[in-house]
Design a protein around this motif. Structure first.
Motif, PDB file in Angstrom:
ATOM      1  N   THR A 139      -0.429   9.311  16.277  1.00  0.00           N
ATOM      2  CA  THR A 139      -0.185   9.685  15.220  1.00  0.00           C
ATOM      3  C   THR A 139      -1.220  10.961  14.943  1.00  0.00           C
ATOM      4  O   THR A 139      -0.754  11.912  14.669  1.00  0.00           O
ATOM      5  CB  THR A 139       0.049   8.980  13.925  1.00  0.00           C
ATOM      6  OG1 THR A 139       1.057   7.939  14.023  1.00  0.00           O
ATOM      7  CG2 THR A 139       0.463   9.704  12.778  1.00  0.00           C
ATOM      8  N   GLY A 140      -2.336  10.497  15.204  1.00  0.00           N
ATOM      9  CA  GLY A 140      -3.390  11.524  15.004  1.00  0.00           C
ATOM     10  C   GLY A 140      -3.349  12.568  16.080  1.00  0.00           C
ATOM     11  O   GLY A 140      -3.581  13.832  15.762  1.00  0.00           O
ATOM     12  N   PHE A 184      -0.624  13.773  17.850  1.00  0.00           N
ATOM     13  CA  PHE A 184       0.512  14.738  17.433  1.00  0.00           C
ATOM     14  C   PHE A 184       0.578  15.205  16.186  1.00  0.00           C
ATOM     15  O   PHE A 184       1.292  16.416  16.133  1.00  0.00           O
ATOM     16  CB  PHE A 184       1.814  13.544  17.380  1.00  0.00           C
ATOM     17  CG  PHE A 184       2.291  13.088  18.832  1.00  0.00           C
ATOM     18  CD1 PHE A 184       1.942  13.787  20.016  1.00  0.00           C
ATOM     19  CD2 PHE A 184       2.717  11.813  18.668  1.00  0.00           C
ATOM     20  CE1 PHE A 184       2.395  13.084  21.010  1.00  0.00           C
ATOM     21  CE2 PHE A 184       2.891  11.228  20.023  1.00  0.00           C
ATOM     22  CZ  PHE A 184       2.871  11.932  21.299  1.00  0.00           C
ATOM     23  N   ASN A 185      -0.266  15.084  15.297  1.00  0.00           N
ATOM     24  CA  ASN A 185      -0.514  15.746  13.987  1.00  0.00           C
ATOM     25  C   ASN A 185      -0.940  17.229  14.440  1.00  0.00           C
ATOM     26  O   ASN A 185      -1.112  17.975  13.780  1.00  0.00           O
ATOM     27  CB  ASN A 185      -1.267  15.078  13.248  1.00  0.00           C
ATOM     28  CG  ASN A 185      -0.401  14.223  12.168  1.00  0.00           C
ATOM     29  OD1 ASN A 185       0.594  14.251  12.126  1.00  0.00           O
ATOM     30  ND2 ASN A 185      -1.450  13.045  11.639  1.00  0.00           N
ATOM     31  N   PHE A 186      -1.998  17.427  15.635  1.00  0.00           N
ATOM     32  CA  PHE A 186      -2.436  18.454  16.112  1.00  0.00           C
ATOM     33  C   PHE A 186      -1.445  19.377  16.645  1.00  0.00           C
ATOM     34  O   PHE A 186      -1.635  20.668  16.846  1.00  0.00           O
ATOM     35  CB  PHE A 186      -3.680  18.363  16.952  1.00  0.00           C
ATOM     36  CG  PHE A 186      -4.921  17.891  16.073  1.00  0.00           C
ATOM     37  CD1 PHE A 186      -5.593  18.739  15.118  1.00  0.00           C
ATOM     38  CD2 PHE A 186      -5.245  16.571  16.376  1.00  0.00           C
ATOM     39  CE1 PHE A 186      -6.572  18.027  14.633  1.00  0.00           C
ATOM     40  CE2 PHE A 186      -6.186  15.990  15.717  1.00  0.00           C
ATOM     41  CZ  PHE A 186      -6.965  16.713  14.541  1.00  0.00           C
ATOM     42  N   PRO A 220       1.731  21.847  16.764  1.00  0.00           N
ATOM     43  CA  PRO A 220       2.573  22.485  15.639  1.00  0.00           C
ATOM     44  C   PRO A 220       4.120  22.100  15.713  1.00  0.00           C
ATOM     45  O   PRO A 220       4.374  21.874  16.787  1.00  0.00           O
ATOM     46  CB  PRO A 220       2.213  23.978  15.727  1.00  0.00           C
ATOM     47  CG  PRO A 220       0.953  23.916  16.711  1.00  0.00           C
ATOM     48  CD  PRO A 220       0.866  22.692  17.569  1.00  0.00           C
ATOM     49  N   GLY A 229       5.039  18.170  16.711  1.00  0.00           N
ATOM     50  CA  GLY A 229       3.895  17.254  16.427  1.00  0.00           C
ATOM     51  C   GLY A 229       4.145  16.457  15.425  1.00  0.00           C
ATOM     52  O   GLY A 229       4.122  15.226  15.226  1.00  0.00           O
ATOM     53  N   GLY A 230       4.682  17.034  14.201  1.00  0.00           N
ATOM     54  CA  GLY A 230       5.056  16.550  12.791  1.00  0.00           C
ATOM     55  C   GLY A 230       5.964  15.259  13.009  1.00  0.00           C
ATOM     56  O   GLY A 230       6.098  14.418  12.624  1.00  0.00           O
ATOM     57  N   SER A 256       4.847  12.692  15.196  1.00  0.00           N
ATOM     58  CA  SER A 256       4.009  11.543  14.422  1.00  0.00           C
ATOM     59  C   SER A 256       4.939  10.805  13.622  1.00  0.00           C
ATOM     60  O   SER A 256       4.765   9.474  13.199  1.00  0.00           O
ATOM     61  CB  SER A 256       3.227  12.724  13.594  1.00  0.00           C
ATOM     62  OG  SER A 256       2.557  12.002  12.905  1.00  0.00           O
ATOM     63  N   GLY A 257       5.898  11.340  12.833  1.00  0.00           N
ATOM     64  CA  GLY A 257       6.989  10.586  12.101  1.00  0.00           C
ATOM     65  C   GLY A 257       7.491   9.600  12.697  1.00  0.00           C
ATOM     66  O   GLY A 257       7.775   8.385  12.533  1.00  0.00           O
ATOM     67  N   GLY A 287       4.995   6.845  13.514  1.00  0.00           N
ATOM     68  CA  GLY A 287       4.802   6.115  12.129  1.00  0.00           C
ATOM     69  C   GLY A 287       6.104   5.018  12.084  1.00  0.00           C
ATOM     70  O   GLY A 287       5.744   4.052  11.522  1.00  0.00           O
TER      71      GLY A 287
END
Length: 126
Positions: free
Chosen positions: A69-70, A72-74, A76, A79-80, A83-84, A87
């Protein structure tokens, strides 16, 4: 009363202390208490080892989910979304671990030494 069932022996019920220690085996890090204190009780050791295996797998899944998750948050945009998804998958797996813990506790209360589904195939501690 039916005479057919009068002379049949009942299976021995687990001792009260064994039941409590067995239940502790499936409550997260508390699995270490019965594992370290009840070394001479095969019933408790069986459940403590299963609980420890479950706990280790939970921790590994949590760490991997957090790291992914960390990372993939980087990225753009995509990645969100990724990340979801990670999660969500981690949350579903956490719910599955909770259900497996409940199954283990039910087995302890019934005095059974049945392996947990899936966990029996991924034994890290034997």
């Amino acid at each position: 009363m039916n005479e057919q069932f009068q002379n049949q022996p009942y299976p021995p019920a687990p001792k009260q202390q064994n039941t409590v220690m067995g239940v502790l085996s499936y409550i997260s890090i508390l699995c270490l208490i019965p594992l370290l204190t009840e070394k001479n009780d095969p019933f408790v050791q069986y459940h403590a080892k299963q609980g420890l295996n479950l706990f280790i797998i939970e921790v590994v899944v949590g760490i991997i989910g957090g790291v992914l998750t960390g990372i993939f948050n980087f990225i753009p945009f995509v990645g969100g979304i990724l990340s979801g998804v990670i999660g969500f998958v981690t949350g579903v797996l956490s719910l599955c671990f909770f259900v497996l813990s409940i199954l283990g506790i039910v087995n302890v209360c019934n005095g059974e030494m049945k392996p947990l589904p899936v966990i029996e195939k991924i034994q890290l501690i034997k």
